[in-house]
Write a protein that holds these residues in place. Structure first.
Motif, PDB file in Angstrom:
ATOM      1  N   PHE A 149       0.822  -1.205   0.000  1.00 38.71           N
ATOM      2  CA  PHE A 149       0.000   0.000   0.000  1.00 38.71           C
ATOM      3  C   PHE A 149       0.860   1.262   0.000  1.00 38.71           C
ATOM      4  CE2 PHE A 149      -3.549  -2.448   2.353  1.00 38.71           C
ATOM      5  CZ  PHE A 149      -4.056  -2.903   1.145  1.00 38.71           C
ATOM      6  N   ASP A 150       0.355   2.275  -0.695  1.00 41.41           N
ATOM      7  CA  ASP A 150       1.006   3.585  -0.745  1.00 41.41           C
ATOM      8  C   ASP A 150       0.422   4.428   0.392  1.00 41.41           C
ATOM      9  OD1 ASP A 150       2.506   5.738  -1.517  1.00 41.41           O
ATOM     10  OD2 ASP A 150       1.261   6.253  -3.243  1.00 41.41           O
ATOM     11  N   ASN A 151       1.024   4.326   1.570  1.00 42.15           N
ATOM     12  CA  ASN A 151       0.474   4.931   2.776  1.00 42.15           C
ATOM     13  C   ASN A 151       0.958   6.364   2.976  1.00 42.15           C
ATOM     14  OD1 ASN A 151      -0.875   2.484   3.628  1.00 42.15           O
ATOM     15  ND2 ASN A 151       1.137   1.683   4.166  1.00 42.15           N
ATOM     16  N   PHE A 152       0.216   7.078   3.819  1.00 42.35           N
ATOM     17  CA  PHE A 152       0.515   8.468   4.162  1.00 42.35           C
ATOM     18  C   PHE A 152       0.576   8.581   5.682  1.00 42.35           C
ATOM     19  CE2 PHE A 152      -0.773  12.625   5.595  1.00 42.35           C
ATOM     20  CZ  PHE A 152      -0.311  13.546   4.676  1.00 42.35           C
ATOM     21  N   VAL A 153       1.616   9.224   6.209  1.00 38.96           N
ATOM     22  CA  VAL A 153       1.733   9.439   7.650  1.00 38.96           C
ATOM     23  C   VAL A 153       1.810  10.932   7.925  1.00 38.96           C
ATOM     24  CG1 VAL A 153       3.228   9.156   9.677  1.00 38.96           C
ATOM     25  CG2 VAL A 153       2.815   7.220   8.147  1.00 38.96           C
ATOM     26  N   GLY A 154       1.064  11.372   8.912  1.00 36.01           N
ATOM     27  CA  GLY A 154       1.103  12.760   9.355  1.00 36.01           C
ATOM     28  C   GLY A 154       1.027  12.831  10.870  1.00 36.01           C
ATOM     29  N   PHE A 155       1.039  14.055  11.390  1.00 36.73           N
ATOM     30  CA  PHE A 155       0.932  14.294  12.826  1.00 36.73           C
ATOM     31  C   PHE A 155      -0.132  15.359  13.075  1.00 36.73           C
ATOM     32  CE2 PHE A 155       4.979  12.279  12.536  1.00 36.73           C
ATOM     33  CZ  PHE A 155       5.233  11.696  13.772  1.00 36.73           C
ATOM     34  N   TYR A 156      -0.831  15.253  14.194  1.00 35.88           N
ATOM     35  CA  TYR A 156      -1.831  16.246  14.574  1.00 35.88           C
ATOM     36  C   TYR A 156      -1.689  16.562  16.061  1.00 35.88           C
ATOM     37  CZ  TYR A 156      -4.600  12.372  16.545  1.00 35.88           C
ATOM     38  OH  TYR A 156      -5.027  11.297  17.290  1.00 35.88           O
ATOM     39  N   ARG A 157      -2.132  17.744  16.448  1.00 37.03           N
ATOM     40  CA  ARG A 157      -2.014  18.191  17.832  1.00 37.03           C
ATOM     41  C   ARG A 157      -3.159  17.606  18.672  1.00 37.03           C
ATOM     42  NH1 ARG A 157       0.160  23.461  19.258  1.00 37.03           N
ATOM     43  NH2 ARG A 157      -0.280  24.012  17.084  1.00 37.03           N
ATOM     44  N   VAL A 158      -2.825  17.114  19.863  1.00 34.49           N
ATOM     45  CA  VAL A 158      -3.826  16.641  20.814  1.00 34.49           C
ATOM     46  C   VAL A 158      -3.695  17.441  22.103  1.00 34.49           C
ATOM     47  CG1 VAL A 158      -4.016  14.332  19.824  1.00 34.49           C
ATOM     48  CG2 VAL A 158      -2.320  14.759  21.602  1.00 34.49           C
ATOM     49  N   THR A 159      -4.776  17.510  22.860  1.00 34.34           N
ATOM     50  CA  THR A 159      -4.779  18.343  24.056  1.00 34.34           C
ATOM     51  C   THR A 159      -4.070  17.692  25.233  1.00 34.34           C
ATOM     52  OG1 THR A 159      -6.945  17.452  24.700  1.00 34.34           O
ATOM     53  CG2 THR A 159      -6.920  19.500  23.402  1.00 34.34           C
ATOM     54  N   ASP A 160      -4.061  16.348  25.269  1.00 35.99           N
ATOM     55  CA  ASP A 160      -3.419  15.640  26.373  1.00 35.99           C
ATOM     56  C   ASP A 160      -3.158  14.206  25.947  1.00 35.99           C
ATOM     57  OD1 ASP A 160      -5.870  14.209  26.611  1.00 35.99           O
ATOM     58  OD2 ASP A 160      -6.631  15.663  28.056  1.00 35.99           O
ATOM     59  N   GLU A 161      -2.633  13.397  26.873  1.00 35.65           N
ATOM     60  CA  GLU A 161      -2.273  12.021  26.530  1.00 35.65           C
ATOM     61  C   GLU A 161      -3.467  11.137  26.223  1.00 35.65           C
ATOM     62  OE1 GLU A 161      -1.400  12.443  31.049  1.00 35.65           O
ATOM     63  OE2 GLU A 161      -1.464  13.726  29.264  1.00 35.65           O
ATOM     64  N   ASN A 162      -4.692  11.615  26.462  1.00 37.98           N
ATOM     65  CA  ASN A 162      -5.887  10.851  26.130  1.00 37.98           C
ATOM     66  C   ASN A 162      -6.333  11.049  24.688  1.00 37.98           C
ATOM     67  OD1 ASN A 162      -6.201   9.781  28.802  1.00 37.98           O
ATOM     68  ND2 ASN A 162      -7.014  11.768  29.443  1.00 37.98           N
ATOM     69  N   GLY A 163      -5.727  12.029  23.982  1.00 40.08           N
ATOM     70  CA  GLY A 163      -5.960  12.156  22.546  1.00 40.08           C
ATOM     71  C   GLY A 163      -7.048  13.105  22.105  1.00 40.08           C
ATOM     72  N   GLY A 164      -7.610  13.900  23.019  1.00 43.50           N
ATOM     73  CA  GLY A 164      -8.647  14.845  22.622  1.00 43.50           C
ATOM     74  C   GLY A 164      -8.129  15.888  21.643  1.00 43.50           C
ATOM     75  N   ILE A 165      -9.035  16.432  20.823  1.00 46.24           N
ATOM     76  CA  ILE A 165      -8.679  17.422  19.801  1.00 46.24           C
ATOM     77  C   ILE A 165      -9.386  18.734  20.103  1.00 46.24           C
ATOM     78  CG2 ILE A 165      -8.745  17.983  17.339  1.00 46.24           C
ATOM     79  CD1 ILE A 165      -8.769  14.986  16.761  1.00 46.24           C
ATOM     80  N   ASP A 166      -8.627  19.817  20.098  1.00 46.40           N
ATOM     81  CA  ASP A 166      -9.153  21.164  20.300  1.00 46.40           C
ATOM     82  C   ASP A 166      -9.527  21.748  18.943  1.00 46.40           C
ATOM     83  OD1 ASP A 166      -9.677  23.793  21.021  1.00 46.40           O
ATOM     84  OD2 ASP A 166      -7.552  24.313  21.210  1.00 46.40           O
ATOM     85  N   ILE A 167     -10.793  22.105  18.779  1.00 45.63           N
ATOM     86  CA  ILE A 167     -11.270  22.651  17.507  1.00 45.63           C
ATOM     87  C   ILE A 167     -11.269  24.179  17.508  1.00 45.63           C
ATOM     88  CG2 ILE A 167     -13.201  22.754  15.878  1.00 45.63           C
ATOM     89  CD1 ILE A 167     -11.838  20.057  16.002  1.00 45.63           C
ATOM     90  N   ASN A 168     -11.627  24.785  18.649  1.00 37.86           N
ATOM     91  CA  ASN A 168     -11.837  26.239  18.668  1.00 37.86           C
ATOM     92  C   ASN A 168     -10.670  27.046  19.224  1.00 37.86           C
ATOM     93  OD1 ASN A 168     -11.985  25.743  21.397  1.00 37.86           O
ATOM     94  ND2 ASN A 168     -14.217  26.031  21.547  1.00 37.86           N
ATOM     95  N   GLY A 169      -9.550  26.371  19.549  1.00 39.27           N
ATOM     96  CA  GLY A 169      -8.364  27.090  19.954  1.00 39.27           C
ATOM     97  C   GLY A 169      -8.281  27.482  21.414  1.00 39.27           C
ATOM     98  N   ASP A 170      -9.154  26.922  22.274  1.00 40.44           N
ATOM     99  CA  ASP A 170      -9.099  27.275  23.688  1.00 40.44           C
ATOM    100  C   ASP A 170      -8.286  26.276  24.509  1.00 40.44           C
ATOM    101  OD1 ASP A 170     -10.741  25.072  23.743  1.00 40.44           O
ATOM    102  OD2 ASP A 170     -12.445  26.085  24.689  1.00 40.44           O
ATOM    103  N   ARG A 171      -7.584  25.349  23.801  1.00 41.26           N
ATOM    104  CA  ARG A 171      -6.705  24.343  24.423  1.00 41.26           C
ATOM    105  C   ARG A 171      -7.463  23.337  25.285  1.00 41.26           C
ATOM    106  NH1 ARG A 171      -1.450  25.765  23.405  1.00 41.26           N
ATOM    107  NH2 ARG A 171      -0.657  24.215  24.868  1.00 41.26           N
ATOM    108  N   THR A 172      -8.765  23.215  25.046  1.00 39.05           N
ATOM    109  CA  THR A 172      -9.598  22.222  25.705  1.00 39.05           C
ATOM    110  C   THR A 172     -10.169  21.291  24.647  1.00 39.05           C
ATOM    111  OG1 THR A 172     -10.201  23.784  27.444  1.00 39.05           O
ATOM    112  CG2 THR A 172     -11.616  21.862  27.180  1.00 39.05           C
ATOM    113  N   ALA A 173     -10.231  20.013  24.948  1.00 37.34           N
ATOM    114  CA  ALA A 173     -10.697  19.035  23.969  1.00 37.34           C
ATOM    115  C   ALA A 173     -12.163  19.259  23.615  1.00 37.34           C
ATOM    116  CB  ALA A 173     -10.496  17.623  24.507  1.00 37.34           C
ATOM    117  N   ASP A 174     -12.437  19.356  22.317  1.00 33.55           N
ATOM    118  CA  ASP A 174     -13.804  19.469  21.817  1.00 33.55           C
ATOM    119  C   ASP A 174     -14.313  18.144  21.262  1.00 33.55           C
ATOM    120  OD1 ASP A 174     -14.126  22.425  22.135  1.00 33.55           O
ATOM    121  OD2 ASP A 174     -12.465  22.450  20.697  1.00 33.55           O
ATOM    122  N   ILE A 175     -13.396  17.313  20.744  1.00 30.17           N
ATOM    123  CA  ILE A 175     -13.748  15.985  20.241  1.00 30.17           C
ATOM    124  C   ILE A 175     -12.835  14.975  20.926  1.00 30.17           C
ATOM    125  CG2 ILE A 175     -13.928  14.478  18.237  1.00 30.17           C
ATOM    126  CD1 ILE A 175     -14.401  16.865  16.499  1.00 30.17           C
TER     127      ILE A 175
END
Length: 299
Positions: free
Chosen positions: A160-186
């Motif tokens: 397979f022709d795979n793709f690897v990237g990186f994304y920012r998470v809010t903490d070690e549990n993996g939450g994602i901040d959508i609105n920029g307040d450094r709190t997990a939204d998803i």
């Protein structure tokens, strides 16, 4: 055979964990809960991959340490119930041979894995603060105040022709901040997590390589942040983020709850070195489909 090598502290010279003695019911589970991954071996090494991996780990002085292997799986897989605890091999006099050598180097012969261990005062590499912990295949720059230069080396042994990237998470549990307040939204496992991770990936870290090839990339990470890798299987971010849900490729993360099959797809091969498995349910579990090694330094 592919192994994950780990270490755990015990509370006395007999190897007890609390009141649980080696061999007693619950001992393996107790050991894994306080364990750290040292590194993982891989099979079918890709052409060009530098196997000279030195892993630095920090343990408190005076602690009793024991080792274990997870056979064809990982600590994460065992703790998640994906792998039987019978695949955890705890070190004992019967299966571990320790051979001292020159310059205070000790050779551990554990099953068919040979590891050299040496005490050092060398500074720990940047970014490894959570590596070795459960689902901790992350780049931890939360205590860094300056932009960080990242130099990537990418190898592959996969169809397979795979793709690897990186994304920012809010903490070690993996939450994602959508609105920029450094709190997990998803949170991991919630609807929209995959799309949010891929859409919010770090720009200019688009890691691909030809099969049996080696590719090098340079980019930057922002300070005071935590980053997680992901793999898109035989696809690209555009295929996932377009308006056609019928062409969405599989995407896997270090967090088992974010993966559709709840299986471990990313292994720690050494400090800031990650091995990826691209097949559903762990496939052949060789974790060599893409290998990403990153060298981090203050920019």
């Amino acid at each position: 055979m592919v192994y994950e090598l780990g270490a755990f502290t015990v509370d006395d010279a007999e190897g007890k964990i609390g009141d649980i003695a080696p061999g007693a019911t619950g001992y393996t589970e107790a050991a894994l809960k306080r364990a750290k991954v040292v590194f993982s071996s891989i099979a079918n090494i890709p052409n060009g991959f530098n196997t000279d991996l030195a892993t630095l780990q920090e343990f408190n002085y005076g602690k009793n340490i024991r080792f274990f292997l997870v056979r064809n799986s990982s600590i994460d897989g065992v703790l998640a119930g994906q792998t039987s605890s019978s695949d955890v091999i705890l070190s004992s006099a019967a299966n571990l041979e320790v051979e001292p050598s020159k310059n205070e180097v000790f050779s551990l012969n554990f099953q068919d894995l040979v590891v050299e261990i040496q005490a050092t005062d060398q500074e720990l590499p940047l970014g490894i603060g959570l590596q070795g912990q459960q689902q901790g295949e992350l780049i931890d720059l939360r205590n860094v105040t300056q932009q960080v230069k990242a130099e990537f080396v990418v190898n592959r042994e996969a169809v397979f022709d795979n793709f690897v990237g990186f994304y920012r998470v809010t903490d070690e549990n993996g939450g994602i901040d959508i609105n920029g307040d450094r709190t997990a939204d998803i949170l991991v496992g919630q609807a929209g997590y995959t799309e949010a991770a891929v859409r919010g990936r770090v720009a200019d870290i688009d890691l691909t390589v030809n099969n049996q090839g080696t590719a090098a990339y340079t980019s930057t990470f922002e300070p005071d942040s935590l980053f997680a890798p992901f793999i898109i299987v035989d696809g690209s971010p555009d295929a996932l983020l377009d308006s056609n849900p019928n062409n969405d490729p599989a995407v896997y993360f270090p967090f088992l709850g974010a993966n559709t099959d709840k299986t471990d797809h990313i292994r720690l091969l050494g400090n800031n070195t990650f091995g990826f498995e691209d097949l559903l349910n762990g496939g052949d579990r060789d974790y060599n489909d893409v290998i990403v090694r990153v060298n981090l330094s203050i920019a």
